[in-house]
Design a protein around this motif. Structure first.
Motif, PDB file in Angstrom:
ATOM      1  N   VAL A   1      -2.210  -3.354  -4.651  1.00  0.00           N
ATOM      2  CA  VAL A   1      -0.980  -2.557  -4.681  1.00  0.00           C
ATOM      3  C   VAL A   1       0.086  -3.422  -5.321  1.00  0.00           C
ATOM      4  N   LEU A   2       0.637  -2.977  -6.437  1.00  0.00           N
ATOM      5  CA  LEU A   2       1.705  -3.720  -7.105  1.00  0.00           C
ATOM      6  C   LEU A   2       3.033  -3.316  -6.471  1.00  0.00           C
ATOM      7  N   ALA A   3       3.550  -4.198  -5.648  1.00  0.00           N
ATOM      8  CA  ALA A   3       4.778  -3.915  -4.912  1.00  0.00           C
ATOM      9  C   ALA A   3       5.475  -5.241  -4.647  1.00  0.00           C
ATOM     10  N   GLN A   4       6.217  -5.696  -5.626  1.00  0.00           N
ATOM     11  CA  GLN A   4       6.867  -7.002  -5.521  1.00  0.00           C
ATOM     12  C   GLN A   4       7.913  -7.008  -4.416  1.00  0.00           C
ATOM     13  N   ASP A   5       7.873  -8.044  -3.584  1.00  0.00           N
ATOM     14  CA  ASP A   5       8.835  -8.233  -2.497  1.00  0.00           C
ATOM     15  C   ASP A   5       8.918  -7.022  -1.562  1.00  0.00           C
ATOM     16  N   ALA A   6       7.768  -6.448  -1.220  1.00  0.00           N
ATOM     17  CA  ALA A   6       7.711  -5.270  -0.350  1.00  0.00           C
ATOM     18  C   ALA A   6       7.250  -5.646   1.054  1.00  0.00           C
ATOM     19  N   ASP A   7       7.705  -6.787   1.549  1.00  0.00           N
ATOM     20  CA  ASP A   7       7.264  -7.277   2.852  1.00  0.00           C
ATOM     21  C   ASP A   7       7.452  -6.243   3.962  1.00  0.00           C
TER      22      ASP A   7
ATOM     23  N   PHE B   1      -4.175  -5.503   4.459  1.00  0.00           N
ATOM     24  CA  PHE B   1      -3.704  -6.028   3.182  1.00  0.00           C
ATOM     25  C   PHE B   1      -3.135  -7.422   3.379  1.00  0.00           C
ATOM     26  N   TYR B   2      -3.200  -8.233   2.355  1.00  0.00           N
ATOM     27  CA  TYR B   2      -2.620  -9.567   2.379  1.00  0.00           C
ATOM     28  C   TYR B   2      -1.763  -9.719   1.132  1.00  0.00           C
ATOM     29  N   GLU B   3      -0.700 -10.497   1.249  1.00  0.00           N
ATOM     30  CA  GLU B   3       0.198 -10.701   0.116  1.00  0.00           C
ATOM     31  C   GLU B   3      -0.428 -11.678  -0.871  1.00  0.00           C
ATOM     32  N   MET B   4      -0.348 -11.348  -2.139  1.00  0.00           N
ATOM     33  CA  MET B   4      -0.856 -12.222  -3.190  1.00  0.00           C
ATOM     34  C   MET B   4       0.334 -12.950  -3.805  1.00  0.00           C
ATOM     35  N   ARG B   5       0.361 -14.263  -3.660  1.00  0.00           N
ATOM     36  CA  ARG B   5       1.449 -15.095  -4.181  1.00  0.00           C
ATOM     37  C   ARG B   5       0.854 -16.209  -5.023  1.00  0.00           C
ATOM     38  N   PRO B   6       0.667 -15.966  -6.300  1.00  0.00           N
ATOM     39  CA  PRO B   6       0.132 -17.042  -7.140  1.00  0.00           C
ATOM     40  C   PRO B   6       1.092 -18.226  -7.158  1.00  0.00           C
TER      41      PRO B   6
ATOM     42  N   GLY C   1       5.984 -13.146  -5.020  1.00  0.00           N
ATOM     43  CA  GLY C   1       4.946 -12.172  -4.686  1.00  0.00           C
ATOM     44  C   GLY C   1       4.925 -11.066  -5.717  1.00  0.00           C
ATOM     45  N   PHE C   2       3.741 -10.669  -6.123  1.00  0.00           N
ATOM     46  CA  PHE C   2       3.685  -9.573  -7.092  1.00  0.00           C
ATOM     47  C   PHE C   2       2.853  -8.417  -6.589  1.00  0.00           C
ATOM     48  N   GLY C   3       2.200  -8.564  -5.473  1.00  0.00           N
ATOM     49  CA  GLY C   3       1.392  -7.461  -4.993  1.00  0.00           C
ATOM     50  C   GLY C   3       0.691  -7.785  -3.689  1.00  0.00           C
ATOM     51  N   TRP C   4      -0.112  -6.828  -3.272  1.00  0.00           N
ATOM     52  CA  TRP C   4      -0.848  -6.909  -2.017  1.00  0.00           C
ATOM     53  C   TRP C   4      -2.290  -6.529  -2.309  1.00  0.00           C
ATOM     54  N   GLY C   5      -3.217  -7.138  -1.621  1.00  0.00           N
ATOM     55  CA  GLY C   5      -4.623  -6.860  -1.863  1.00  0.00           C
ATOM     56  C   GLY C   5      -5.389  -6.647  -0.575  1.00  0.00           C
TER      57      GLY C   5
END
Length: 60
Positions: free
Chosen positions: A9-15, A34-39, A44-48
């Motif tokens: 899910v592409l949802a930047q800063d959607a904590d 879901f877990y936050e993806m933070r390269p 943060g750019f999304g959730w997976g």
């Protein structure tokens, strides 16, 4: 048990919005969280989530 889907899910800063989906919930017809993806850990750019087949869905 086999993997059936990986969802991003592409949802930047959607904590705040995604927070309920980061916890297990027995009322859902699907299992997973879901877990936050933070390269690099800087932004943060999304959730997976990865879903596995454990039992068939209820059809709701």
């Amino acid at each position: 048990m086999s993997r059936i889907a990986e969802v991003i899910v592409l949802a930047q800063d959607a904590d705040e919005i995604m927070e309920p989906l980061t916890r297990p919930d027995d009322t859902r017809t699907w299992r997973g969280t879901f877990y936050e993806m933070r390269p690099g850990g800087h932004w943060g750019f999304g959730w997976g989530a990865e879903f596995v087949r454990m039992r068939s869905r209820s059809g709701r």
